[in-house]
Motif scaffolding. Structure first.
Motif: not given
Length: 67
Positions: A13-22, A40-45
């Protein structure tokens, strides 16, 4: 009875790495010894796209070669 997802996790199974990445940070967390999945997990301001990174160990299959 509660069903705990982490208790039934399969080794592949895939394990999510902590955090979000550019986008330009992804090469710092990937390696050739594992498989990766990106979402995709959104965008910065300022509009920079962010990604969630999931990793799983690659199964080391026998190559059939003898040493």
């Amino acid at each position: 009875m509660m069903d705990c997802e982490h208790e039934s996790r399969e080794p592949d199974d895939f394990i999510r790495l902590p955090g979000l990445f550019r986008r330009w940070e992804i090469d710092q967390v990937v390696d050739p010894e594992a498989d990766f999945h990106l979402e995709e997990a959104g965008a910065t301001s300022d509009g920079t796209q962010l990604f969630a990174v999931y990793r799983r160990e690659r199964a080391h299959a026998s190559t059939g070669r003898e040493g």
